[in-house]
Design an enzyme around this catalytic site. Structure first.
Site, PDB file in Angstrom:
ATOM      1  N   ALA A  63      44.192 -34.436 -22.348  1.00 44.82           N
ATOM      2  CA  ALA A  63      44.575 -33.076 -22.059  1.00 44.82           C
ATOM      3  C   ALA A  63      46.329 -33.062 -21.922  1.00 44.82           C
ATOM      4  O   ALA A  63      46.545 -33.991 -21.340  1.00 44.82           O
ATOM      5  CB  ALA A  63      43.718 -32.735 -20.817  1.00 44.82           C
ATOM      6  N   GLY A 108      40.811 -37.074 -22.105  1.00 40.30           N
ATOM      7  CA  GLY A 108      40.236 -35.652 -23.045  1.00 40.30           C
ATOM      8  C   GLY A 108      40.323 -36.416 -24.444  1.00 40.30           C
ATOM      9  O   GLY A 108      39.303 -36.075 -25.282  1.00 40.30           O
ATOM     10  N   GLU A 111      37.167 -38.681 -24.598  1.00 41.73           N
ATOM     11  CA  GLU A 111      36.042 -38.061 -24.593  1.00 41.73           C
ATOM     12  C   GLU A 111      35.876 -37.273 -25.781  1.00 41.73           C
ATOM     13  O   GLU A 111      34.562 -37.238 -26.089  1.00 41.73           O
ATOM     14  CB  GLU A 111      36.258 -36.853 -23.457  1.00 41.73           C
ATOM     15  CG  GLU A 111      36.352 -37.452 -21.971  1.00 41.73           C
ATOM     16  CD  GLU A 111      36.688 -36.528 -20.817  1.00 41.73           C
ATOM     17  OE1 GLU A 111      37.952 -36.053 -20.955  1.00 41.73           O
ATOM     18  OE2 GLU A 111      35.874 -36.519 -20.160  1.00 41.73           O
ATOM     19  N   GLU A 131      42.120 -40.569 -15.799  1.00 38.71           N
ATOM     20  CA  GLU A 131      42.602 -39.200 -15.160  1.00 38.71           C
ATOM     21  C   GLU A 131      42.576 -39.608 -13.404  1.00 38.71           C
ATOM     22  O   GLU A 131      43.385 -38.879 -12.991  1.00 38.71           O
ATOM     23  CB  GLU A 131      41.036 -38.336 -15.193  1.00 38.71           C
ATOM     24  CG  GLU A 131      41.173 -37.559 -16.447  1.00 38.71           C
ATOM     25  CD  GLU A 131      40.157 -38.228 -17.503  1.00 38.71           C
ATOM     26  OE1 GLU A 131      40.118 -39.794 -17.420  1.00 38.71           O
ATOM     27  OE2 GLU A 131      39.606 -37.880 -18.397  1.00 38.71           O
TER      28      GLU A 131
HETATM   29  C1  HXC Z   1      51.218 -34.144 -22.218  1.00 43.52           C
HETATM   30  C2  HXC Z   1      51.831 -36.027 -23.187  1.00 43.52           C
HETATM   31  C3  HXC Z   1      50.666 -36.780 -22.762  1.00 43.52           C
HETATM   32  C4  HXC Z   1      49.596 -35.834 -22.105  1.00 43.52           C
HETATM   33  C5  HXC Z   1      51.808 -38.061 -23.435  1.00 43.52           C
HETATM   34  N1  HXC Z   1      52.626 -36.950 -23.427  1.00 43.52           N
HETATM   35  N2  HXC Z   1      50.684 -37.744 -23.086  1.00 43.52           N
HETATM   36  N3  HXC Z   1      52.238 -34.712 -22.649  1.00 43.52           N
HETATM   37  N4  HXC Z   1      50.004 -34.521 -21.752  1.00 43.52           N
HETATM   38  N5  HXC Z   1      48.383 -36.229 -22.035  1.00 43.52           N
HETATM   39  C6  HXC Z   1      54.111 -36.857 -24.084  1.00 43.52           C
HETATM   40  C7  HXC Z   1      55.131 -37.305 -23.228  1.00 43.52           C
HETATM   41  O1  HXC Z   1      55.435 -36.774 -22.103  1.00 43.52           O
HETATM   42  C8  HXC Z   1      56.251 -37.833 -23.936  1.00 43.52           C
HETATM   43  O2  HXC Z   1      56.945 -36.525 -24.134  1.00 43.52           O
HETATM   44  C9  HXC Z   1      55.475 -37.883 -25.252  1.00 43.52           C
HETATM   45  O3  HXC Z   1      54.354 -37.523 -25.452  1.00 43.52           O
HETATM   46  C10 HXC Z   1      55.798 -39.461 -25.576  1.00 43.52           C
HETATM   47  O4  HXC Z   1      54.841 -40.065 -24.441  1.00 43.52           O
HETATM   48  P1  HXC Z   1      55.593 -41.281 -23.749  1.00 43.52           P
HETATM   49  O5  HXC Z   1      54.863 -41.201 -22.368  1.00 43.52           O
HETATM   50  O6  HXC Z   1      56.977 -41.009 -23.679  1.00 43.52           O
HETATM   51  O7  HXC Z   1      55.072 -42.561 -24.532  1.00 43.52           O
HETATM   52  P2  HXC Z   1      54.884 -44.037 -23.979  1.00 43.52           P
HETATM   53  O8  HXC Z   1      55.938 -44.575 -23.138  1.00 43.52           O
HETATM   54  O9  HXC Z   1      54.518 -44.629 -25.328  1.00 43.52           O
HETATM   55  O10 HXC Z   1      53.399 -43.785 -23.303  1.00 43.52           O
HETATM   56  C11 HXC Z   1      52.149 -43.493 -24.035  1.00 43.52           C
HETATM   57  C12 HXC Z   1      51.144 -43.258 -22.791  1.00 43.52           C
HETATM   58  C13 HXC Z   1      51.860 -42.216 -21.827  1.00 43.52           C
HETATM   59  C14 HXC Z   1      50.615 -44.608 -22.183  1.00 43.52           C
HETATM   60  C15 HXC Z   1      49.905 -42.605 -23.825  1.00 43.52           C
HETATM   61  O11 HXC Z   1      52.131 -41.148 -22.663  1.00 43.52           O
HETATM   62  C16 HXC Z   1      50.628 -41.664 -20.901  1.00 43.52           C
HETATM   63  O12 HXC Z   1      50.037 -42.337 -20.035  1.00 43.52           O
HETATM   64  N6  HXC Z   1      50.211 -40.515 -21.082  1.00 43.52           N
HETATM   65  C17 HXC Z   1      49.249 -39.735 -20.440  1.00 43.52           C
HETATM   66  C18 HXC Z   1      47.838 -40.357 -20.657  1.00 43.52           C
HETATM   67  C19 HXC Z   1      46.934 -39.502 -19.454  1.00 43.52           C
HETATM   68  O13 HXC Z   1      46.973 -39.886 -18.380  1.00 43.52           O
HETATM   69  N7  HXC Z   1      45.763 -38.952 -20.047  1.00 43.52           N
HETATM   70  C20 HXC Z   1      44.802 -38.235 -19.406  1.00 43.52           C
HETATM   71  C21 HXC Z   1      45.151 -36.912 -19.302  1.00 43.52           C
HETATM   72  S1  HXC Z   1      44.168 -36.083 -17.956  1.00 43.52           S
HETATM   73  P3  HXC Z   1      58.439 -35.979 -23.570  1.00 43.52           P
HETATM   74  O14 HXC Z   1      58.786 -34.568 -24.360  1.00 43.52           O
HETATM   75  O15 HXC Z   1      58.180 -35.779 -22.336  1.00 43.52           O
HETATM   76  O16 HXC Z   1      59.051 -37.173 -23.991  1.00 43.52           O
HETATM   77  C22 HXC Z   1      42.622 -35.567 -19.167  1.00 43.52           C
HETATM   78  C23 HXC Z   1      41.623 -34.731 -18.625  1.00 43.52           C
HETATM   79  C24 HXC Z   1      40.627 -34.332 -19.400  1.00 43.52           C
HETATM   80  O17 HXC Z   1      42.697 -35.891 -20.370  1.00 43.52           O
HETATM   81  C25 HXC Z   1      39.737 -33.329 -18.972  1.00 43.52           C
HETATM   82  C26 HXC Z   1      40.216 -32.022 -18.506  1.00 43.52           C
HETATM   83  C27 HXC Z   1      39.310 -31.169 -17.986  1.00 43.52           C
END
Ligand code: HXC
Length: 257
Positions: A63, A108, A111, A131
């Protein structure tokens, strides 16, 4: 649609989440467009669907976290339900949906993959439910579908530690069906789609229904459902064609009727 691409090639449709700059992170708009895309590919001609992510790095990194700080509990609930409605629609889709996991499938994103009927991962794929690192929990069905797929112990480890699995480990625990090179990922999924396309569509759809509904029933209820759906296949022209073709020692020509 702004963030979704649809390619239909013969009987196999590919839906691509196309927001690579944000690693295909899922905003409400992306969820709505994905839902619309499923309507677009729900035609008689399409027999299987592939869901994948654009770019080299991600299937979907979850998400969109950047929207979370502005949410209150009601918006959070609305967002979870929106994602859950999409995952239910994916799961109940009458044609097999294959997740082609080309990179990160986190939160997500994982999921979404869990709601698909099968999962193929590239060697570069990384799957997890991180998460808890953000102070939230799975909300698009992960707390329910992950234990059903990999068992309670592995699911709870993933959901409470946030540990991300590489493709090899995902294969070992049964989270994905197969692992390929990055180049072979889509060709492999297309091959599976084409195999399905050669089968009787109603028998395939009824099989999806039997497995999906049956998993939420007792064995006795599930067997009862199976017998009813088995009987329904005997109303189809394809059942006559398939059995006659076997007897005549020829390949069947299924029409979906
Ligand atoms: C918004 C995201 C994102 C996310 C990555 N980006 N994941 N933006 N939401 N989930 C964006 C980053 O901010 C960045 O943009 C660009 O994508 C590239 O990501 P980087 O982090 O620079 O890349 P990298 O260093 O290679 O790391 C990759 C990664 C990391 C390990 C996947 O991005 C990460 O940990 N992302 C979050 C993963 C996560 O926690 N997902 C769960 C979300 S909660 P900018 O513009 O900033 O450079 C969820 C809940 C679901 O999903 C249920 C809801 C009801």
């Amino acid at each position: 649609m702004e963030f979704i691409r649809i390619d239909i090639s013969g009987p196999v449709a590919t839906i691509t989440i196309d927001r690579p700059k944000a690693l295909n992170a899922l905003t409400p708009q992306v969820l709505d467009e994905l839902s619309q895309a499923l309507e677009v590919v729900n035609t008689d001609e399409v027999r299987a669907v592939i869901l994948t992510g654009a770019g080299e790095k991600a299937f979907a990194a979850g998400a969109d976290i950047k929207e979370f700080p502005s949410f209150g509990p009601f918006q959070a609930q609305e967002f979870a339900v929106r994602g859950q409605n999409l995952t239910r629609k994916l799961e109940a889709f009458p044609k097999p949906v294959i997740a082609a996991i080309n990179g990160f499938a986190l939160g997500g994103g994982c999921e979404l993959a869990l709601a698909c009927h099968m999962r193929v991962a590239s060697e570069k794929a990384k799957l997890g439910q991180p998460e808890v690192n953000l102070g939230v929990m799975a909300g698009f069905g992960g707390s329910q579908r992950l234990p059903r797929l990999v068992g309670k112990g592995v699911a709870l480890e993933m959901l409470t530690t946030g540990r991300v699995l590489d493709a090899t480990e995902a294969l070992r625990v049964g989270l994905v069906n197969a692992v390929t090179t990055a180049e072979e990922l889509l060709p492999t999924c297309i091959k599976i789609g084409e195999q399905i396309a050669g089968k009787a569509p109603r028998a395939v759809a009824l099989t999806l229904e039997a497995v999906n509904r049956g998993l939420n029933m007792t064995l006795e209820e599930g067997l009862n459902l199976e017998a009813q759906l088995f009987a329904l296949t005997f109303t189809t022209e394809d059942m006559q064609e398939g059995t006659r073709a076997f007897i005549d020692k020829r390949k069947p020509k299924f029409t979906g009727k």
